[in-house]
Design a protein around this motif. Structure first.
Motif, PDB file in Angstrom:
ATOM      1  N   LYS A   1      -0.145   7.211   7.571  1.00  0.00           N
ATOM      2  CA  LYS A   1       0.670   8.573   6.678  1.00  0.00           C
ATOM      3  C   LYS A   1       1.333   7.625   5.356  1.00  0.00           C
ATOM      4  O   LYS A   1       2.506   7.485   5.504  1.00  0.00           O
ATOM      5  CB  LYS A   1       1.449   9.308   7.311  1.00  0.00           C
ATOM      6  CG  LYS A   1       0.603  10.024   8.562  1.00  0.00           C
ATOM      7  CD  LYS A   1       1.579  10.784   9.166  1.00  0.00           C
ATOM      8  CE  LYS A   1       0.968  11.709  10.352  1.00  0.00           C
ATOM      9  NZ  LYS A   1       1.538  12.485  10.830  1.00  0.00           N
ATOM     10  N   THR A   2       0.643   7.007   4.467  1.00  0.00           N
ATOM     11  CA  THR A   2       1.065   6.040   3.794  1.00  0.00           C
ATOM     12  C   THR A   2       1.312   6.774   2.176  1.00  0.00           C
ATOM     13  O   THR A   2       1.758   6.251   1.348  1.00  0.00           O
ATOM     14  CB  THR A   2      -0.068   4.871   3.053  1.00  0.00           C
ATOM     15  OG1 THR A   2      -1.213   5.565   2.567  1.00  0.00           O
ATOM     16  CG2 THR A   2      -0.174   4.042   4.226  1.00  0.00           C
ATOM     17  N   THR A   3       0.961   8.106   2.294  1.00  0.00           N
ATOM     18  CA  THR A   3       1.342   8.895   0.987  1.00  0.00           C
ATOM     19  C   THR A   3       2.681   9.626   1.176  1.00  0.00           C
ATOM     20  O   THR A   3       3.101  10.338   0.406  1.00  0.00           O
ATOM     21  CB  THR A   3       0.278   9.882   0.616  1.00  0.00           C
ATOM     22  OG1 THR A   3       0.032  10.793   1.765  1.00  0.00           O
ATOM     23  CG2 THR A   3      -0.995   8.978   0.596  1.00  0.00           C
TER      24      THR A   3
ATOM     25  N   LYS B   1       0.983  -1.205   0.076  1.00  0.00           N
ATOM     26  CA  LYS B   1      -0.044   0.143   0.066  1.00  0.00           C
ATOM     27  C   LYS B   1       0.895   1.183  -0.018  1.00  0.00           C
ATOM     28  O   LYS B   1       0.579   2.157  -1.014  1.00  0.00           O
ATOM     29  CB  LYS B   1      -1.157   0.090   1.228  1.00  0.00           C
ATOM     30  CG  LYS B   1      -1.600   1.050   1.293  1.00  0.00           C
ATOM     31  CD  LYS B   1      -2.799   1.126   2.476  1.00  0.00           C
ATOM     32  CE  LYS B   1      -3.776   2.511   2.598  1.00  0.00           C
ATOM     33  NZ  LYS B   1      -4.227   3.046   1.365  1.00  0.00           N
ATOM     34  N   ARG B   2       1.986   1.111   0.877  1.00  0.00           N
ATOM     35  CA  ARG B   2       2.621   2.413   0.677  1.00  0.00           C
ATOM     36  C   ARG B   2       3.490   2.576  -0.485  1.00  0.00           C
ATOM     37  O   ARG B   2       3.558   3.878  -1.135  1.00  0.00           O
ATOM     38  CB  ARG B   2       3.810   2.302   2.100  1.00  0.00           C
ATOM     39  CG  ARG B   2       3.335   2.224   3.297  1.00  0.00           C
ATOM     40  CD  ARG B   2       4.462   2.554   4.480  1.00  0.00           C
ATOM     41  NE  ARG B   2       5.355   3.686   4.084  1.00  0.00           N
ATOM     42  CZ  ARG B   2       4.905   4.984   4.282  1.00  0.00           C
ATOM     43  NH1 ARG B   2       3.875   5.038   5.084  1.00  0.00           N
ATOM     44  NH2 ARG B   2       5.734   5.915   4.085  1.00  0.00           N
TER      45      ARG B   2
ATOM     46  N   ASP C   1       0.659   4.014  -2.793  1.00  0.00           N
ATOM     47  CA  ASP C   1       0.432   5.306  -2.337  1.00  0.00           C
ATOM     48  C   ASP C   1       1.371   6.356  -2.485  1.00  0.00           C
ATOM     49  O   ASP C   1       1.075   7.499  -2.282  1.00  0.00           O
ATOM     50  CB  ASP C   1      -0.224   5.442  -0.954  1.00  0.00           C
ATOM     51  CG  ASP C   1      -1.742   4.724  -0.695  1.00  0.00           C
ATOM     52  OD1 ASP C   1      -2.264   4.383  -1.706  1.00  0.00           O
ATOM     53  OD2 ASP C   1      -2.159   4.516   0.447  1.00  0.00           O
TER      54      ASP C   1
END
Length: 355
Positions: free
Chosen positions: A263-265, A60-61, A64
């Motif tokens: 805070k994956t973005t 996901k990181r 993203d």
């Protein structure tokens, strides 16, 4: 924390699945394999809190934009015995491997060496890197800042510290090194994540809920604080490891630390420190191995407490788990298996369960 409801998957199948997914989302094949092998070894060793239970968040990181799938890892400062590495926001497993390789390479001429890292990410189990040094007949050190602040300073009521794991590995004549690998909390937060995912309770001394009171509810524990091992001593230890992991490189510390999951973005700028002591620089290798084997014999030969059949060395249970899991398969909880299976379908990857 495995049980009869777990499914089994072979090391090869899990490796194929993880590398296929990573390659599909932009990680080069060689680097995908390096990161995957690091990740899977945690599961093989029975350290399920740092194995594939973390794989979905790493994916996901990358998706993203919070983690760079193709980092250009670089040296930003260097002396004969030290290096500062910029991980270019790459997967922490890959950055950690490259950094420890640099430390080992520097120590081949007999010097002790340390490598500080910035702009990295969560790097999995600390033991992996310390054991790399042990295999090169060096005593290895591995420190890292936690990827989430979930511990309050002793006397505080706000999470500004991680549980900041570290590892030390000693080469031996055994088929495994002696390895200390620990977080500075009573239990690693990853163990709470595993329990929450599988709907299991946790021991009451692992964490507090958001109200600051001890809880056995893993979901509530993830909203609260982990408890430092040894009270104020654990707090001081996690602070020390956090400072070692960040202050030499400029990685984030304290309130700067982002949340791996929330805070994956954005980049985490996680910090690590790796060190090696080449044994042959201090004494003849055979003399060292003779001494450490005598020490091992003393530990194993100590009088046993009632009901105890065997005294284990640090790292020995993990080695035995690795041997067993390589032969019989790695246990995966049903909820995690379902999550990984969904990833496999989304990226047309193979996910073959043994049972």
């Amino acid at each position: 924390m495995s049980d009869e409801n777990d499914v089994l998957i072979s090391e090869c199948s899990l490796q194929r699945f993880c590398t296929q997914v990573l390659e599909k989302i932009g990680v080069p094949a060689v680097e995908a394999l390096l990161a995957t092998n690091n990740l899977i070894e945690a599961d093989l060793r029975g350290v399920y809190s740092h194995g594939v239970v973390r794989f979905p968040i790493y994916v996901k990181r990358i998706l993203d934009g919070g983690t760079n799938p193709k980092p250009k890892i670089s040296v930003v400062r260097e002396t004969r015995t030290t290096t500062v590495v910029d991980g270019d926001n790459g997967l922490g497993h890959l950055v950690g491997i490259r950094a420890m390789e640099m430390a080992i390479d520097k120590a081949k001429d007999g010097d002790c060496a340390f490598v500080a890292v910035k702009n990295s990410n969560h790097f999995g189990a600390a033991a992996y890197y310390a054991e790399m040094a042990a295999r090169a007949n060096m005593i290895g050190f591995s420190f890292t800042i936690g990827a989430i602040n979930h511990m309050a300073p002793w006397g505080g009521a706000e999470a500004v510290l991680g549980n900041n794991p570290f590892a030390v590995a000693f080469p031996t004549r055994e088929p495994f090194p002696i390895v200390l690998d620990m977080a500075c909390s009573v239990a690693a937060r990853g163990k709470i994540i595993v329990a929450a995912k599988e709907g299991k309770p946790i021991p009451g001394d692992w964490a507090t809920g958001p109200d600051g009171l001890p809880t056995t509810d893993a979901v509530e524990a993830l909203k609260g604080f982990v408890i430092p091992v040894g009270g104020p001593k654990g707090y001081a230890l996690t602070l020390t490891v956090g400072l070692l992991s960040t202050m030499l490189s400029g990685a984030y510390f304290g309130s700067e630390v982002g949340d791996l999951y929330a805070k994956t973005t954005t980049a985490q700028n996680s910090g690590h420190l790796f060190g090696v002591l080449p044994v042959a620089s201090f004494d003849d290798l055979d003399a060292y191995f003779d001494r450490i084997q005598r020490g091992i014999a003393d530990i194993r030969g100590a009088k046993k407490a009632t009901g105890v059949d065997r005294i284990y060395l640090p790292g020995e249970r993990e080695y035995l788990s690795l041997v067993q899991h390589r032969e019989h398969g790695i246990p995966i909880g049903p909820a995690l298996a379902e999550e990984l299976s969904a990833l496999a379908k989304a990226y047309h990857a193979e996910f073959d369960i043994l049972t």
